[in-house]
Design a protein around this motif. Structure first.
Motif, PDB file in Angstrom:
ATOM      1  N   UNK A 178       0.876  -1.161   0.000  1.00 47.42           N
ATOM      2  CA  UNK A 178       0.000   0.000   0.000  1.00 47.42           C
ATOM      3  C   UNK A 178       0.913   1.211   0.000  1.00 47.42           C
ATOM      4  N   UNK A 179       0.752   2.097  -0.996  1.00 43.91           N
ATOM      5  CA  UNK A 179       1.650   3.243  -1.054  1.00 43.91           C
ATOM      6  C   UNK A 179       0.922   4.495  -1.503  1.00 43.91           C
ATOM      7  N   UNK A 180       1.488   5.628  -1.106  1.00 38.09           N
ATOM      8  CA  UNK A 180       1.015   6.926  -1.561  1.00 38.09           C
ATOM      9  C   UNK A 180       2.182   7.608  -2.268  1.00 38.09           C
ATOM     10  N   UNK A 181       1.897   8.216  -3.426  1.00 38.14           N
ATOM     11  CA  UNK A 181       2.940   8.846  -4.230  1.00 38.14           C
ATOM     12  C   UNK A 181       2.531  10.282  -4.527  1.00 38.14           C
ATOM     13  N   UNK A 182       3.474  11.217  -4.402  1.00 36.37           N
ATOM     14  CA  UNK A 182       3.230  12.613  -4.756  1.00 36.37           C
ATOM     15  C   UNK A 182       4.399  13.119  -5.580  1.00 36.37           C
ATOM     16  N   UNK A 183       4.122  14.073  -6.461  1.00 31.66           N
ATOM     17  CA  UNK A 183       5.168  14.744  -7.217  1.00 31.66           C
ATOM     18  C   UNK A 183       5.596  13.989  -8.464  1.00 31.66           C
ATOM     19  N   UNK A 184       6.172  14.740  -9.394  1.00 33.65           N
ATOM     20  CA  UNK A 184       6.739  14.145 -10.600  1.00 33.65           C
ATOM     21  C   UNK A 184       5.699  13.604 -11.551  1.00 33.65           C
ATOM     22  N   UNK A 185       6.150  12.860 -12.545  1.00 33.82           N
ATOM     23  CA  UNK A 185       5.277  12.225 -13.516  1.00 33.82           C
ATOM     24  C   UNK A 185       5.144  10.749 -13.218  1.00 33.82           C
ATOM     25  N   UNK A 186       4.456  10.041 -14.089  1.00 30.67           N
ATOM     26  CA  UNK A 186       4.202   8.619 -13.846  1.00 30.67           C
ATOM     27  C   UNK A 186       5.486   7.799 -13.827  1.00 30.67           C
ATOM     28  N   UNK A 187       6.426   8.105 -14.710  1.00 30.12           N
ATOM     29  CA  UNK A 187       7.683   7.349 -14.752  1.00 30.12           C
ATOM     30  C   UNK A 187       8.477   7.543 -13.464  1.00 30.12           C
ATOM     31  N   UNK A 188       8.571   8.780 -13.003  1.00 30.10           N
ATOM     32  CA  UNK A 188       9.272   9.054 -11.750  1.00 30.10           C
ATOM     33  C   UNK A 188       8.564   8.431 -10.567  1.00 30.10           C
ATOM     34  N   UNK A 189       7.225   8.440 -10.594  1.00 30.07           N
ATOM     35  CA  UNK A 189       6.473   7.837  -9.499  1.00 30.07           C
ATOM     36  C   UNK A 189       6.670   6.335  -9.464  1.00 30.07           C
ATOM     37  N   UNK A 218      18.743  -1.692  -6.515  1.00 24.94           N
ATOM     38  CA  UNK A 218      17.440  -1.124  -6.206  1.00 24.94           C
ATOM     39  C   UNK A 218      17.417  -0.301  -4.925  1.00 24.94           C
ATOM     40  N   UNK A 219      18.434  -0.406  -4.098  1.00 31.41           N
ATOM     41  CA  UNK A 219      18.453   0.370  -2.854  1.00 31.41           C
ATOM     42  C   UNK A 219      19.087   1.741  -3.035  1.00 31.41           C
ATOM     43  N   UNK A 220      19.757   1.950  -4.163  1.00 27.26           N
ATOM     44  CA  UNK A 220      20.407   3.227  -4.415  1.00 27.26           C
ATOM     45  C   UNK A 220      19.401   4.196  -5.014  1.00 27.26           C
ATOM     46  N   UNK A 221      19.303   5.377  -4.414  1.00 25.66           N
ATOM     47  CA  UNK A 221      18.386   6.392  -4.915  1.00 25.66           C
ATOM     48  C   UNK A 221      19.015   7.049  -6.130  1.00 25.66           C
ATOM     49  N   UNK A 222      18.260   7.145  -7.222  1.00 24.51           N
ATOM     50  CA  UNK A 222      18.744   7.784  -8.435  1.00 24.51           C
ATOM     51  C   UNK A 222      18.740   9.295  -8.199  1.00 24.51           C
ATOM     52  N   UNK A 223      19.901   9.941  -8.145  1.00 24.58           N
ATOM     53  CA  UNK A 223      19.959  11.350  -7.721  1.00 24.58           C
ATOM     54  C   UNK A 223      19.622  12.350  -8.816  1.00 24.58           C
ATOM     55  N   UNK A 224      19.376  11.889 -10.042  1.00 20.91           N
ATOM     56  CA  UNK A 224      19.167  12.824 -11.144  1.00 20.91           C
ATOM     57  C   UNK A 224      17.826  13.542 -11.010  1.00 20.91           C
ATOM     58  N   UNK A 225      17.887  14.868 -10.971  1.00 22.88           N
ATOM     59  CA  UNK A 225      16.682  15.692 -10.937  1.00 22.88           C
ATOM     60  C   UNK A 225      16.838  16.803 -11.966  1.00 22.88           C
TER      61      UNK A 225
END
Length: 174
Positions: A108-119, A147-154
């Motif tokens: 069960x998750x809640x997602x905010x921000x960005x587009x569908x690919x980023x979500x 999979x544990x590394x956060x992709x830092x590209x913004x």
């Protein structure tokens, strides 16, 4: 003797009784009979769920994971409704496929921000984090898959005097 010194003494006693191989690793030839213990402890809330936060681009996903039938709910909707593209659903299920835990956990998750690919990337990151908190023994498998590394590209911010982050305004000779 304080607790700190006592625990150090216990470590010394354990090390004295252990056998080591030629490369310096402990010899686990089944003499002790104890299974290898994970370095981390299981992190579960009062409802039996593991919680984690996943991030990708400007999207942030809060993920709760518990044993179940493989149902994934995103912002109150089923994953097939929220992420209509099959590639996005494939991205979300990657941590379960790597860990061979498909259809064993409800998410069960809640997602905010960005587009569908980023979500979708944020949900994947959150699921991987929550999976390692529920089953710490899976951490090495999930981490090796990246999979544990956060992709830092913004997205880079717009600068003053520029049309975008780096693009200049159109040059006018006259």
């Amino acid at each position: 003797m304080s607790d700190h010194r006592q625990s150090l003494a216990d470590l010394g006693n354990i090390a004295d009784g252990a056998e080591f191989t030629a490369n310096g690793a402990p010899n686990d030839n089944g003499v002790s009979g104890n299974p290898p213990t994970p370095l981390r402890e299981q992190e579960i809330d009062a409802y039996g769920r593991a919680y984690a936060t996943g991030k990708r681009k400007n999207a942030i996903a809060r993920v709760w994971l518990k044993p179940g039938s493989g149902k994934i709910v995103v912002n109150g909707r089923d994953q097939t409704v929220y992420f209509a593209r099959p590639t996005l659903r494939l991205v979300i299920n990657q941590p379960f496929d790597i860990a061979e835990r498909r259809d064993q956990y409800d998410v069960m998750c809640t997602v905010v921000g960005g587009g569908l690919s980023g979500q979708a990337g944020a949900v994947k990151h959150g699921i991987a984090q929550a999976l390692t908190r529920y089953e710490p023994s899976l951490r090495t498998v999930v981490k090796q898959a990246g999979f544990l590394t956060r992709d830092p590209r913004v997205v880079e911010r717009k600068k003053y005097g520029k049309a975008g982050a780096r693009r200049s305004f159109q040059f006018s000779k006259r």
